[in-house]
Design an enzyme around this catalytic site. Structure first.
Site, PDB file in Angstrom:
ATOM      1  CB  SER A 160       4.935  -4.832  33.002  1.00  0.00           C
ATOM      2  OG  SER A 160       5.604  -4.037  33.956  1.00  0.00           O
ATOM      3  CG  ASP A 168       5.182  -0.270  34.821  1.00  0.00           C
ATOM      4  OD1 ASP A 168       4.312   0.474  34.331  1.00  0.00           O
ATOM      5  OD2 ASP A 168       5.075  -1.514  34.842  1.00  0.00           O
ATOM      6  CG  MET A 209      -3.384   3.110  35.740  1.00  0.00           C
ATOM      7  SD  MET A 209      -2.054   2.143  35.038  1.00  0.00           S
ATOM      8  CE  MET A 209      -1.655   1.023  36.378  1.00  0.00           C
ATOM      9  CG  HIS A 267       4.036  -1.430  30.224  1.00  0.00           C
ATOM     10  ND1 HIS A 267       3.185  -0.498  29.647  1.00  0.00           N
ATOM     11  CD2 HIS A 267       3.938  -1.231  31.562  1.00  0.00           C
ATOM     12  CE1 HIS A 267       2.607   0.217  30.590  1.00  0.00           C
ATOM     13  NE2 HIS A 267       3.060  -0.198  31.773  1.00  0.00           N
ATOM     14  CG  MET A 277       6.571   3.046  39.599  1.00  0.00           C
ATOM     15  SD  MET A 277       6.260   1.617  40.638  1.00  0.00           S
ATOM     16  CE  MET A 277       5.246   0.643  39.529  1.00  0.00           C
ATOM     17  CG  HIS A 301       2.663   3.491  32.924  1.00  0.00           C
ATOM     18  ND1 HIS A 301       2.078   2.479  33.662  1.00  0.00           N
ATOM     19  CD2 HIS A 301       1.996   4.633  33.265  1.00  0.00           C
ATOM     20  CE1 HIS A 301       1.111   2.985  34.409  1.00  0.00           C
ATOM     21  NE2 HIS A 301       1.048   4.282  34.197  1.00  0.00           N
ATOM     22  CG  MET A 322       2.789   5.102  37.147  1.00  0.00           C
ATOM     23  SD  MET A 322       2.913   3.373  37.630  1.00  0.00           S
ATOM     24  CE  MET A 322       4.149   2.810  36.485  1.00  0.00           C
ATOM     25  CG  ASP A 366      -0.380  -1.124  33.315  1.00  0.00           C
ATOM     26  OD1 ASP A 366      -0.027  -2.239  33.723  1.00  0.00           O
ATOM     27  OD2 ASP A 366       0.338  -0.103  33.405  1.00  0.00           O
TER      28      ASP A 366
HETATM   29  C1  DX5 Z   1       1.494  -0.937  38.040  1.00  0.00           C
HETATM   30  C2  DX5 Z   1       2.202  -0.965  36.715  1.00  0.00           C
HETATM   31  C3  DX5 Z   1       1.901  -2.166  35.882  1.00  0.00           C
HETATM   32  C4  DX5 Z   1       2.397  -3.447  36.470  1.00  0.00           C
HETATM   33  C5  DX5 Z   1       1.585  -4.582  35.896  1.00  0.00           C
HETATM   34  O1  DX5 Z   1       1.769   0.253  38.667  1.00  0.00           O
HETATM   35  O2  DX5 Z   1       1.849   0.153  35.942  1.00  0.00           O
HETATM   36  O3  DX5 Z   1       2.416  -2.015  34.571  1.00  0.00           O
HETATM   37  O4  DX5 Z   1       3.756  -3.678  36.223  1.00  0.00           O
HETATM   38  O5  DX5 Z   1       1.996  -5.716  36.555  1.00  0.00           O
HETATM   39  P1  DX5 Z   1       1.063  -6.966  36.868  1.00  0.00           P
HETATM   40  O6  DX5 Z   1       0.693  -7.565  35.541  1.00  0.00           O
HETATM   41  O7  DX5 Z   1       1.967  -7.831  37.667  1.00  0.00           O
HETATM   42  O8  DX5 Z   1      -0.141  -6.456  37.605  1.00  0.00           O
HETATM   43 ZN    ZN Z   2       2.382   0.225  33.700  1.00  0.00          ZN
END
Ligand code: DX5
Ligand code: ZN
Length: 216
Positions: free
Chosen positions: A6, A33, A135, A31, A35, A64, A66, A173
């Site tokens: 990620s 993320d 998740m 990956h 947000m 991903h 969010m 994840d």
């Molecule tokens: C959380 C993200 C994850 C996160 C995972 O909201 O969707 O992808 O980056 O990171 P670690 O491995 O540090 O928990």
């Molecule tokens: Zn993620």
């Protein structure tokens, strides 16, 4: 078994180097993320950063989302280089339509599921999906602790997926580390997302190699 580091945990001031490190490494996917500060209590980055990653990345980009109203942005992310786009089941009023929209853009369509959401909710949309992202932390931040109850949920999801005729990948994840990874794989995960454990280690490329050895 695939490993998807990620990029959220990467050094954003050296993003090109981080992506090139992933290109050289044994990582399978990247990956990404996204947000929005509404669906989750944090803001990461958006479409231009995704484009910047895609400019150097030689690996499958696993985006991903969010975010609320993902249908407004999926075409932008597809154009920005996404190969898989996952939307949250909790953020979609019309999930079935949203998954079709993603597939029509030529991407794989993923459903991301928060820890509190029952996977029985996948029942009527499973045919439209290529990936289920479970998740194992509450989304919004990297570096959180894996929620142990999610092991049973992974096992349940595995059964649902195995009952389908088509291939659907099961991704997990959040909070994955060298100590809990074996349990997560045994429960049925196929794609492992890992952020901090990789990027905050002294040698991320070696950590990736170590994880890949466990995944073999
Ligand atoms: C959380 C993200 C994850 C996160 C995972 O909201 O969707 O992808 O980056 O990171 P670690 O491995 O540090 O928990
Ligand atoms: Zn993620």
């Amino acid at each position: 078994m695939l490993l998807a580091p990620s990029i959220l945990a990467a050094d954003f001031a050296n993003l090109q180097n981080e992506v090139e490190m992933l290109n050289k490494s044994q990582a399978d996917w990247i990956h990404i993320d996204i947000m929005d500060g509404v669906f989750v209590p944090n803001i990461s980055f958006g479409i231009p950063v995704c484009e910047a990653i895609a400019k150097y990345a030689k690996k499958h980009l696993d985006v991903h989302l969010m975010i609320i109203n993902p249908e407004k942005y999926v075409d932008n992310f597809a154009r920005a280089g996404a190969n898989t786009i996952s939307v949250h089941i909790e953020a979609c009023q019309h999930l079935h339509r949203n998954l079709q929209q993603i597939r029509n853009l030529g991407c794989q369509a993923g459903i991301a599921v928060n820890p509190h959401t029952s996977i029985s909710q996948l029942e009527n949309v499973i045919e439209e999906t290529d990936l289920v992202c479970l998740m194992s932390v509450n989304p919004g931040f990297g570096g959180q602790k894996f929620i142990p109850e999610m092991i049973t949920k992974i096992e349940k999801a595995r059964k649902i997926i195995d009952n389908q005729k088509k291939i659907i990948s099961l991704e997990v994840d959040g909070g994955i580390n060298l100590n809990n990874i074996s349990k997560i794989i045994t429960a049925g995960a196929e794609i492992i997302v890992a952020g901090q454990i990789i990027f905050k280690s002294t040698n991320p490329e070696i950590t990736i190699k170590k994880i890949k050895n466990i995944l073999k």
